[in-house]
Design a protein around this motif. Structure first.
Motif, PDB file in Angstrom:
ATOM      1  N   ASP A   1       0.858  -1.174   0.000  1.00  0.00           N
ATOM      2  CA  ASP A   1       0.000   0.000   0.000  1.00  0.00           C
ATOM      3  C   ASP A   1       0.904   1.236   0.000  1.00  0.00           C
ATOM      4  O   ASP A   1       2.134   1.124   0.056  1.00  0.00           O
ATOM      5  CB  ASP A   1      -0.894  -0.022   1.241  1.00  0.00           C
ATOM      6  N   MET A   2       0.339   2.429  -0.081  1.00  0.00           N
ATOM      7  CA  MET A   2       1.149   3.634   0.059  1.00  0.00           C
ATOM      8  C   MET A   2       2.014   3.502   1.313  1.00  0.00           C
ATOM      9  O   MET A   2       1.503   3.147   2.383  1.00  0.00           O
ATOM     10  CB  MET A   2       0.258   4.863   0.172  1.00  0.00           C
ATOM     11  N   VAL A   3       3.305   3.764   1.181  1.00  0.00           N
ATOM     12  CA  VAL A   3       4.239   3.562   2.291  1.00  0.00           C
ATOM     13  C   VAL A   3       4.530   4.909   2.945  1.00  0.00           C
ATOM     14  O   VAL A   3       5.021   5.838   2.291  1.00  0.00           O
ATOM     15  CB  VAL A   3       5.536   2.899   1.797  1.00  0.00           C
ATOM     16  N   ASP A   4       4.218   4.994   4.223  1.00  0.00           N
ATOM     17  CA  ASP A   4       4.344   6.252   4.946  1.00  0.00           C
ATOM     18  C   ASP A   4       5.788   6.760   4.908  1.00  0.00           C
ATOM     19  O   ASP A   4       6.730   6.003   5.097  1.00  0.00           O
ATOM     20  CB  ASP A   4       3.917   6.056   6.398  1.00  0.00           C
TER      21      ASP A   4
ATOM     22  N   THR B   1       7.448   8.036   2.344  1.00  0.00           N
ATOM     23  CA  THR B   1       8.157   7.952   1.074  1.00  0.00           C
ATOM     24  C   THR B   1       7.859   9.181   0.210  1.00  0.00           C
ATOM     25  O   THR B   1       6.894   9.916   0.447  1.00  0.00           O
ATOM     26  CB  THR B   1       7.746   6.695   0.294  1.00  0.00           C
ATOM     27  N   ALA B   2       8.691   9.368  -0.815  1.00  0.00           N
ATOM     28  CA  ALA B   2       8.526  10.518  -1.695  1.00  0.00           C
ATOM     29  C   ALA B   2       7.181  10.472  -2.419  1.00  0.00           C
ATOM     30  O   ALA B   2       6.563  11.521  -2.655  1.00  0.00           O
ATOM     31  CB  ALA B   2       9.669  10.557  -2.708  1.00  0.00           C
ATOM     32  N   VAL B   3       6.724   9.272  -2.769  1.00  0.00           N
ATOM     33  CA  VAL B   3       5.447   9.155  -3.482  1.00  0.00           C
ATOM     34  C   VAL B   3       4.305   9.656  -2.604  1.00  0.00           C
ATOM     35  O   VAL B   3       3.437  10.411  -3.061  1.00  0.00           O
ATOM     36  CB  VAL B   3       5.206   7.697  -3.921  1.00  0.00           C
ATOM     37  N   VAL B   4       4.297   9.257  -1.339  1.00  0.00           N
ATOM     38  CA  VAL B   4       3.229   9.702  -0.434  1.00  0.00           C
ATOM     39  C   VAL B   4       3.323  11.205  -0.210  1.00  0.00           C
ATOM     40  O   VAL B   4       2.303  11.912  -0.196  1.00  0.00           O
ATOM     41  CB  VAL B   4       3.288   8.924   0.889  1.00  0.00           C
ATOM     42  N   ARG B   5       4.530  11.720  -0.042  1.00  0.00           N
ATOM     43  CA  ARG B   5       4.677  13.166   0.147  1.00  0.00           C
ATOM     44  C   ARG B   5       4.181  13.929  -1.078  1.00  0.00           C
ATOM     45  O   ARG B   5       3.532  14.973  -0.960  1.00  0.00           O
ATOM     46  CB  ARG B   5       6.140  13.519   0.423  1.00  0.00           C
ATOM     47  N   GLN B   6       4.451  13.381  -2.262  1.00  0.00           N
ATOM     48  CA  GLN B   6       3.989  14.026  -3.491  1.00  0.00           C
ATOM     49  C   GLN B   6       2.467  13.978  -3.581  1.00  0.00           C
ATOM     50  O   GLN B   6       1.821  14.964  -3.957  1.00  0.00           O
ATOM     51  CB  GLN B   6       4.628  13.356  -4.700  1.00  0.00           C
ATOM     52  N   PHE B   7       1.874  12.843  -3.209  1.00  0.00           N
ATOM     53  CA  PHE B   7       0.416  12.722  -3.209  1.00  0.00           C
ATOM     54  C   PHE B   7      -0.214  13.658  -2.184  1.00  0.00           C
ATOM     55  O   PHE B   7      -1.297  14.203  -2.410  1.00  0.00           O
ATOM     56  CB  PHE B   7      -0.006  11.280  -2.927  1.00  0.00           C
ATOM     57  N   GLU B   8       0.439  13.832  -1.055  1.00  0.00           N
ATOM     58  CA  GLU B   8      -0.112  14.729  -0.031  1.00  0.00           C
ATOM     59  C   GLU B   8      -0.182  16.168  -0.525  1.00  0.00           C
ATOM     60  O   GLU B   8      -1.001  16.954  -0.048  1.00  0.00           O
ATOM     61  CB  GLU B   8       0.720  14.631   1.247  1.00  0.00           C
TER      62      GLU B   8
ATOM     63  N   ARG C   1      -5.360   6.225   4.596  1.00  0.00           N
ATOM     64  CA  ARG C   1      -5.160   6.295   6.046  1.00  0.00           C
ATOM     65  C   ARG C   1      -6.458   5.967   6.796  1.00  0.00           C
ATOM     66  O   ARG C   1      -6.410   5.470   7.929  1.00  0.00           O
ATOM     67  CB  ARG C   1      -4.664   7.682   6.444  1.00  0.00           C
ATOM     68  N   ALA C   2      -7.588   6.252   6.168  1.00  0.00           N
ATOM     69  CA  ALA C   2      -8.866   5.989   6.831  1.00  0.00           C
ATOM     70  C   ALA C   2      -9.122   4.493   6.969  1.00  0.00           C
ATOM     71  O   ALA C   2      -9.862   4.067   7.858  1.00  0.00           O
ATOM     72  CB  ALA C   2     -10.002   6.644   6.044  1.00  0.00           C
ATOM     73  N   VAL C   3      -8.530   3.702   6.093  1.00  0.00           N
ATOM     74  CA  VAL C   3      -8.716   2.248   6.149  1.00  0.00           C
ATOM     75  C   VAL C   3      -7.891   1.647   7.279  1.00  0.00           C
ATOM     76  O   VAL C   3      -8.374   0.838   8.077  1.00  0.00           O
ATOM     77  CB  VAL C   3      -8.319   1.611   4.802  1.00  0.00           C
ATOM     78  N   ALA C   4      -6.614   2.045   7.349  1.00  0.00           N
ATOM     79  CA  ALA C   4      -5.686   1.515   8.353  1.00  0.00           C
ATOM     80  C   ALA C   4      -4.407   2.336   8.283  1.00  0.00           C
ATOM     81  O   ALA C   4      -4.154   3.019   7.272  1.00  0.00           O
ATOM     82  CB  ALA C   4      -5.380   0.040   8.082  1.00  0.00           C
ATOM     83  N   PRO C   5      -3.583   2.285   9.321  1.00  0.00           N
ATOM     84  CA  PRO C   5      -2.297   2.977   9.240  1.00  0.00           C
ATOM     85  C   PRO C   5      -1.492   2.480   8.037  1.00  0.00           C
ATOM     86  O   PRO C   5      -1.490   1.285   7.730  1.00  0.00           O
ATOM     87  CB  PRO C   5      -1.606   2.599  10.561  1.00  0.00           C
ATOM     88  N   LEU C   6      -0.836   3.402   7.359  1.00  0.00           N
ATOM     89  CA  LEU C   6      -0.021   3.015   6.224  1.00  0.00           C
ATOM     90  C   LEU C   6       1.201   2.235   6.697  1.00  0.00           C
ATOM     91  O   LEU C   6       1.738   2.501   7.777  1.00  0.00           O
ATOM     92  CB  LEU C   6       0.440   4.253   5.446  1.00  0.00           C
ATOM     93  N   PRO C   7       1.655   1.257   5.921  1.00  0.00           N
ATOM     94  CA  PRO C   7       2.876   0.546   6.308  1.00  0.00           C
ATOM     95  C   PRO C   7       4.060   1.505   6.350  1.00  0.00           C
ATOM     96  O   PRO C   7       4.100   2.502   5.627  1.00  0.00           O
ATOM     97  CB  PRO C   7       3.040  -0.508   5.208  1.00  0.00           C
TER      98      PRO C   7
ATOM     99  N   VAL D   1       8.263   2.451   6.163  1.00  0.00           N
ATOM    100  CA  VAL D   1       9.398   2.102   5.307  1.00  0.00           C
ATOM    101  C   VAL D   1      10.069   0.838   5.828  1.00  0.00           C
ATOM    102  O   VAL D   1      10.445  -0.054   5.051  1.00  0.00           O
ATOM    103  CB  VAL D   1      10.394   3.278   5.238  1.00  0.00           C
ATOM    104  N   SER D   2      10.222   0.726   7.140  1.00  0.00           N
ATOM    105  CA  SER D   2      10.871  -0.441   7.731  1.00  0.00           C
ATOM    106  C   SER D   2      10.078  -1.723   7.448  1.00  0.00           C
ATOM    107  O   SER D   2      10.664  -2.772   7.137  1.00  0.00           O
ATOM    108  CB  SER D   2      11.026  -0.251   9.240  1.00  0.00           C
ATOM    109  N   GLU D   3       8.759  -1.642   7.537  1.00  0.00           N
ATOM    110  CA  GLU D   3       7.932  -2.823   7.251  1.00  0.00           C
ATOM    111  C   GLU D   3       8.050  -3.232   5.791  1.00  0.00           C
ATOM    112  O   GLU D   3       8.157  -4.433   5.475  1.00  0.00           O
ATOM    113  CB  GLU D   3       6.471  -2.526   7.596  1.00  0.00           C
ATOM    114  N   PHE D   4       8.043  -2.248   4.918  1.00  0.00           N
ATOM    115  CA  PHE D   4       8.144  -2.560   3.492  1.00  0.00           C
ATOM    116  C   PHE D   4       9.525  -3.123   3.171  1.00  0.00           C
ATOM    117  O   PHE D   4       9.657  -4.101   2.423  1.00  0.00           O
ATOM    118  CB  PHE D   4       7.863  -1.295   2.681  1.00  0.00           C
ATOM    119  N   ALA D   5      10.562  -2.523   3.760  1.00  0.00           N
ATOM    120  CA  ALA D   5      11.921  -3.023   3.545  1.00  0.00           C
ATOM    121  C   ALA D   5      12.064  -4.451   4.058  1.00  0.00           C
ATOM    122  O   ALA D   5      12.747  -5.286   3.437  1.00  0.00           O
ATOM    123  CB  ALA D   5      12.928  -2.106   4.228  1.00  0.00           C
TER     124      ALA D   5
END
Length: 225
Positions: free
Chosen positions: A161-164, A166-173, A184-190, A192-196
């Motif tokens: 999912d969108m990874v909290d 990251t540059a992509v999320v910052r750009q989307f924000e 974010r309304a569905v659940a906390p975003l994963p 970077v450490s979880e994705f890594a």
């Protein structure tokens, strides 16, 4: 630095962000591993061939290839750039790297739920070219599985999912804050450490050939992959 290990050398590829690549190398070394950076534009086949030749000369083989390059949201990116970097470059690198890979090697393709499930679910506005090209890259790589298997190489996908943070999320924000808020309304975003961690598991773990590892976005998974 979850792949850091004194018996493993990590090659960090970069196109132009040498400082970031150097920081990654330093972090791997600080964690007890060994690493180096190699510059190559993955959309330039000659540059890729030269990089792989440098790997061959220095190490003799490549055990794991992580296809983590992504692009298309950058300002000034041409209309065809997303497909060149997210599909063509990924498939080209995998093909060119295969002769360096020994049996039990692994190729990992990193993608997003927004791309992986783009055939089924709406894509956030502005992300359509990236979603289409990342999905096309995944499909074409899966189409090479028989070729990979002939070399004894397995293929695993990591989709997040969108990874909290990251540059992509910052750009989307900035450009589409509602899309981030909806996730974010569905659940906390994963994180970077979880994705890594999922990528590290895909690289050296026991996941079977063709497996997809999902990170976050349980609402996507309830509908099936």
């Amino acid at each position: 630095m979850q792949l850091a290990d004194r018996d493993r050398h990590i090659v960090v590829n970069y196109r132009e962000k040498a400082r970031r690549a150097t920081a990654t190398v330093d972090a791997v070394r600080a964690a007890g591993g060994d690493a180096s950076a190699m510059q190559a534009d993955l959309t330039d086949e000659r540059a890729v061939v030269a990089m792989l030749e440098a790997v061959r000369q220095r190490f003799g083989r490549l055990d794991v290839l992580v296809l983590n390059a992504s692009g298309g949201l950058e300002s000034g990116a041409g209309p065809g750039y997303a497909m060149r970097i997210n599909r063509d470059a990924q498939v080209g690198l995998a093909r060119l790297a295969l002769p360096l890979m020994k049996p039990l090697g692994r190729i990992v393709f990193v993608t997003s739920h927004q791309a992986h499930f783009s055939w089924r679910d709406p894509v956030p506005a502005g992300y359509e070219p990236i979603a289409a090209s990342k999905r096309a890259g995944e499909d074409d790589l899966r189409g090479l599985r028989q070729t990979f298997e002939a070399h004894g190489v397995t293929f695993v996908v990591v989709s997040g999912d969108m990874v909290d943070g990251t540059a992509v999320v910052r750009q989307f924000e900035r450009s589409n804050p509602d899309a981030v808020a909806a996730r974010r309304a569905v659940a906390p975003l994963p994180t970077v450490s979880e994705f890594a961690g999922a990528i590290a598991r895909a690289a050296v773990g026991p996941e079977p050939d063709g497996e997809t590892i999902y990170v976050g976005g349980q609402d996507y998974l309830r509908q099936g992959s």
